[in-house]
Design an enzyme around this catalytic site. Structure first.
Site, PDB file in Angstrom:
ATOM      1  N   SER A   1       0.839  -1.193   0.000  1.00 31.37           N
ATOM      2  CA  SER A   1       0.000   0.000   0.000  1.00 31.37           C
ATOM      3  C   SER A   1       0.876   1.245   0.000  1.00 31.37           C
ATOM      4  O   SER A   1       2.005   1.222   0.513  1.00 31.37           O
ATOM      5  CB  SER A   1      -0.860  -0.019   1.271  1.00 31.37           C
ATOM      6  OG  SER A   1      -1.408   1.233   1.520  1.00 31.37           O
TER       7      SER A   1
ATOM      8  N   LYS B   1       2.054  -3.618   6.672  1.00 31.85           N
ATOM      9  CA  LYS B   1       2.461  -3.646   5.256  1.00 31.85           C
ATOM     10  C   LYS B   1       3.972  -3.462   5.146  1.00 31.85           C
ATOM     11  O   LYS B   1       4.642  -4.163   4.387  1.00 31.85           O
ATOM     12  CB  LYS B   1       1.719  -2.556   4.463  1.00 31.85           C
ATOM     13  CG  LYS B   1       0.231  -2.797   4.337  1.00 31.85           C
ATOM     14  CD  LYS B   1      -0.060  -4.075   3.561  1.00 31.85           C
ATOM     15  CE  LYS B   1      -1.510  -4.475   3.622  1.00 31.85           C
ATOM     16  NZ  LYS B   1      -1.805  -5.782   3.025  1.00 31.85           N
TER      17      LYS B   1
ATOM     18  N   TYR C   1      -1.758  -0.705  10.977  1.00 32.77           N
ATOM     19  CA  TYR C   1      -2.020  -1.291   9.654  1.00 32.77           C
ATOM     20  C   TYR C   1      -0.845  -1.026   8.715  1.00 32.77           C
ATOM     21  O   TYR C   1      -0.339  -1.931   8.050  1.00 32.77           O
ATOM     22  CB  TYR C   1      -3.314  -0.712   9.053  1.00 32.77           C
ATOM     23  CG  TYR C   1      -3.451  -0.997   7.575  1.00 32.77           C
ATOM     24  CD1 TYR C   1      -3.776  -2.274   7.139  1.00 32.77           C
ATOM     25  CD2 TYR C   1      -3.235   0.005   6.617  1.00 32.77           C
ATOM     26  CE1 TYR C   1      -3.881  -2.546   5.774  1.00 32.77           C
ATOM     27  CE2 TYR C   1      -3.335  -0.262   5.269  1.00 32.77           C
ATOM     28  CZ  TYR C   1      -3.658  -1.538   4.850  1.00 32.77           C
ATOM     29  OH  TYR C   1      -3.745  -1.812   3.506  1.00 32.77           O
TER      30      TYR C   1
HETATM   31  N1  LIG Z   1      -8.872  -1.222  -0.506  1.00 30.90           N
HETATM   32  C1  LIG Z   1      -7.869  -0.388  -0.293  1.00 30.90           C
HETATM   33  O1  LIG Z   1      -8.064   0.822  -0.180  1.00 30.90           O
HETATM   34  C2  LIG Z   1      -6.439  -0.898  -0.218  1.00 30.90           C
HETATM   35  C3  LIG Z   1      -5.381  -0.010  -0.431  1.00 30.90           C
HETATM   36  C4  LIG Z   1      -4.076  -0.497  -0.343  1.00 30.90           C
HETATM   37  C5  LIG Z   1      -3.847  -1.836  -0.044  1.00 30.90           C
HETATM   38  N2  LIG Z   1      -4.900  -2.667   0.157  1.00 30.90           N
HETATM   39  C6  LIG Z   1      -4.632  -4.075   0.481  1.00 30.90           C
HETATM   40  O2  LIG Z   1      -5.192  -4.880  -0.526  1.00 30.90           O
HETATM   41  C7  LIG Z   1      -5.636  -6.133   0.019  1.00 30.90           C
HETATM   42  C8  LIG Z   1      -7.071  -6.364  -0.375  1.00 30.90           C
HETATM   43  O3  LIG Z   1      -7.857  -5.262   0.065  1.00 30.90           O
HETATM   44  P1  LIG Z   1      -9.426  -5.233  -0.159  1.00 30.90           P
HETATM   45  O4  LIG Z   1      -9.822  -3.805  -0.252  1.00 30.90           O
HETATM   46  O5  LIG Z   1      -9.817  -6.179  -1.229  1.00 30.90           O
HETATM   47  O6  LIG Z   1      -9.903  -5.791   1.255  1.00 30.90           O
HETATM   48  P2  LIG Z   1     -11.088  -6.789   1.615  1.00 30.90           P
HETATM   49  O7  LIG Z   1     -11.273  -6.751   3.077  1.00 30.90           O
HETATM   50  O8  LIG Z   1     -12.265  -6.543   0.738  1.00 30.90           O
HETATM   51  O9  LIG Z   1     -10.455  -8.196   1.184  1.00 30.90           O
HETATM   52  C9  LIG Z   1      -9.579  -8.916   2.016  1.00 30.90           C
HETATM   53  C10 LIG Z   1     -10.120 -10.330   2.102  1.00 30.90           C
HETATM   54  O10 LIG Z   1      -9.234 -11.129   2.891  1.00 30.90           O
HETATM   55  C11 LIG Z   1     -10.027 -11.962   3.713  1.00 30.90           C
HETATM   56  N3  LIG Z   1      -9.172 -12.330   4.858  1.00 30.90           N
HETATM   57  C12 LIG Z   1      -8.681 -11.514   5.824  1.00 30.90           C
HETATM   58  N4  LIG Z   1      -7.905 -12.211   6.681  1.00 30.90           N
HETATM   59  C13 LIG Z   1      -7.919 -13.503   6.239  1.00 30.90           C
HETATM   60  C14 LIG Z   1      -7.292 -14.703   6.696  1.00 30.90           C
HETATM   61  N5  LIG Z   1      -6.537 -14.732   7.792  1.00 30.90           N
HETATM   62  N6  LIG Z   1      -7.524 -15.859   6.005  1.00 30.90           N
HETATM   63  C15 LIG Z   1      -8.305 -15.850   4.884  1.00 30.90           C
HETATM   64  N7  LIG Z   1      -8.908 -14.737   4.402  1.00 30.90           N
HETATM   65  C16 LIG Z   1      -8.712 -13.585   5.075  1.00 30.90           C
HETATM   66  C17 LIG Z   1     -11.268 -11.155   4.068  1.00 30.90           C
HETATM   67  O11 LIG Z   1     -12.354 -11.948   4.415  1.00 30.90           O
HETATM   68  C18 LIG Z   1     -11.496 -10.395   2.763  1.00 30.90           C
HETATM   69  O12 LIG Z   1     -12.376 -11.087   1.906  1.00 30.90           O
HETATM   70  C19 LIG Z   1      -5.396  -6.025   1.530  1.00 30.90           C
HETATM   71  O13 LIG Z   1      -4.162  -6.643   1.831  1.00 30.90           O
HETATM   72  C20 LIG Z   1      -5.308  -4.532   1.769  1.00 30.90           C
HETATM   73  O14 LIG Z   1      -4.524  -4.234   2.889  1.00 30.90           O
HETATM   74  C21 LIG Z   1      -6.194  -2.238   0.058  1.00 30.90           C
END
Ligand SMILES: NC(=O)c1ccc[n+]([C@@H]2O[C@H](COP(=O)([O-])OP(=O)(O)OC[C@H]3O[C@@H](n4cnc5c(N)ncnc54)[C@H](O)[C@@H]3O)[C@@H](O)[C@H]2O)c1
Length: 338
Positions: free
Chosen positions: A124, A152, A148
């Site tokens: 991120s 990362k 958080y």
């Molecule tokens: N959405 C954003 O703004 C953003 C920005 C930068 C980075 N990210 C990163 O991108 C990735 C995806 O983000 P997103 O927006 O799709 O989030 P999200 O919460 O929609 O998706 C993450 C998924 O991981 C699953 N999960 C969490 N812990 C788990 C575990 N221990 N075992 C199995 N499944 C698990 C959750 O149920 C969820 O479906 C994350 O790592 C997040 O930190 C997101």
């Protein structure tokens, strides 16, 4: 051979599953539904007209990973699974360190043991902390402003060390601000409770679930005084993952490389609200309130390195992001819950 997508029922994972399928890859999804629902898996299967394999399980459970690696021909992994709410991470840091680092360590260990060598990791732009120079390049100093963000930062370091010790090839994708939805309107972001991010909040105001948008700070040193971010369409982001996997077979083979995924365009909060109003066809109520502690004034990516090493660049503009996000929210005012 197949690609394992952890967190595959989540917002970015689900869109990436569709993009990987469209690119001709076989996909195995893993999720524990901590922040997603089985309806997202149904939507992926409907969009891809496939019976894509889905495994319900927790990434920290080694037996789940062993079973997947033993029963499917996995040769590459895209690792999304994590908790992602910055504010919540300040309140329950151990949950964040436990889940996000536990997942990354468990996955990397299982990959090494099962001889799976290619990994794309969801990092991120939070690893840039308070950025010094804008646009941000990958060699900018890194740090974090929240538990958080530290998960990362630390996951990146863990993967760099494992890559060096065990010949893992890794791309650390540093996302900017993903928004939008699949153009069908059947797949999109469905946050639990009050949304933490601007665009889902704006769209919930537009469907009447929330009253008005609070704009945190109107006196920043930006063109209109509100904070500036680099919003990127989730389908562009998904396509960036396909490009990253391709690059692991080519220019990024044998390395652990950080790459920004952003558009290079900074948009202010007020510009986003205005673009959302245009998409919705009605004004969106907002009020400028105090700055939120810890928020940064502006950040956007230098996307040049992604173009160079992945051959990828974003193609969808802010109006398209808002059109598609609204199309999803309009058809699914309560998300996957109906
Ligand atoms: N959405 C954003 O703004 C953003 C920005 C930068 C980075 N990210 C990163 O991108 C990735 C995806 O983000 P997103 O927006 O799709 O989030 P999200 O919460 O929609 O998706 C993450 C998924 O991981 C699953 N999960 C969490 N812990 C788990 C575990 N221990 N075992 C199995 N499944 C698990 C959750 O149920 C969820 O479906 C994350 O790592 C997040 O930190 C997101």
């Amino acid at each position: 051979m197949a690609v394992l997508v952890t967190g595959g029922a989540g917002y970015i994972g689900s869109h990436t599953a569709v993009a990987l399928h469209e690119a001709g890859r076989k996909v195995v999804l893993l999720d524990n539904f901590d922040n997603s629902s089985p309806a997202a898996v149904d939507a992926i299967r409907a969009l891809t007209t496939s019976d894509m394999t889905f495994v319900e399980g927790d990434l920290r459970d080694r037996s789940v990973l062993d079973h997947i690696f033993e029963t499917h021909d996995i040769d590459e992994v895209v690792h999304f699974a994590a908790h992602k709410a910055v504010g919540e991470s300040v309140t329950i840091p151990l949950d964040y360190y436990g889940n996000n680092l536990g997942s990354t360590i468990g996955l990397a260990g299982a990959m090494v043991e099962h001889g799976v060598r290619k990994l794309v990791f969801s990092s991120s732009c939070t690893v840039y902390g308070q950025p010094g120079t804008i646009p941000v390049t990958e060699d900018a100093p890194t740090g974090a402003e929240s538990p958080y963000g530290w998960t990362k930062f630390m996951s990146e370091q863990i993967l760099r060390d494992v890559a060096a010790a065990a010949d893992l090839d890794v791309v650390l994708l540093r996302y900017f601000n993903p928004v939008g939805a699949h153009e069908s309107g059947t797949l999109g972001e469905d946050p639990n409770g009050i949304p933490n991010n601007l665009v889902p909040y704006v769209m919930q105001v537009a469907v009447g679930r929330l009253e008005e948008v609070g704009v945190f700070g109107g006196d920043y040193n930006t063109p209109d005084g509100s904070g500036v971010r680099d919003y990127i369409h989730v389908v562009d982001l998904a396509e960036g993952h396909v490009a990253a996997l391709d690059a692991l077979d080519g220019s990024l083979q044998g390395a652990c490389t950080a790459v920004n995924l952003g558009t290079g365009v900074g948009s202010s909060v007020l510009e986003v609200i205005s673009a959302a109003s245009d998409a919705v066809g009605a004004p969106i109520a907002y009020e400028i309130v105090d700055r939120r502690p810890g928020d940064i004034e502006q950040i956007y990516a230098d996307p040049a390195y992604a173009k160079e090493v992945l051959g990828w660049e974003s193609t969808r503009d802010l109006a398209t992001m808002m059109r598609d996000h609204w199309n999803w929210q309009r058809q699914n005012p309560n998300g996957f819950g109906g």
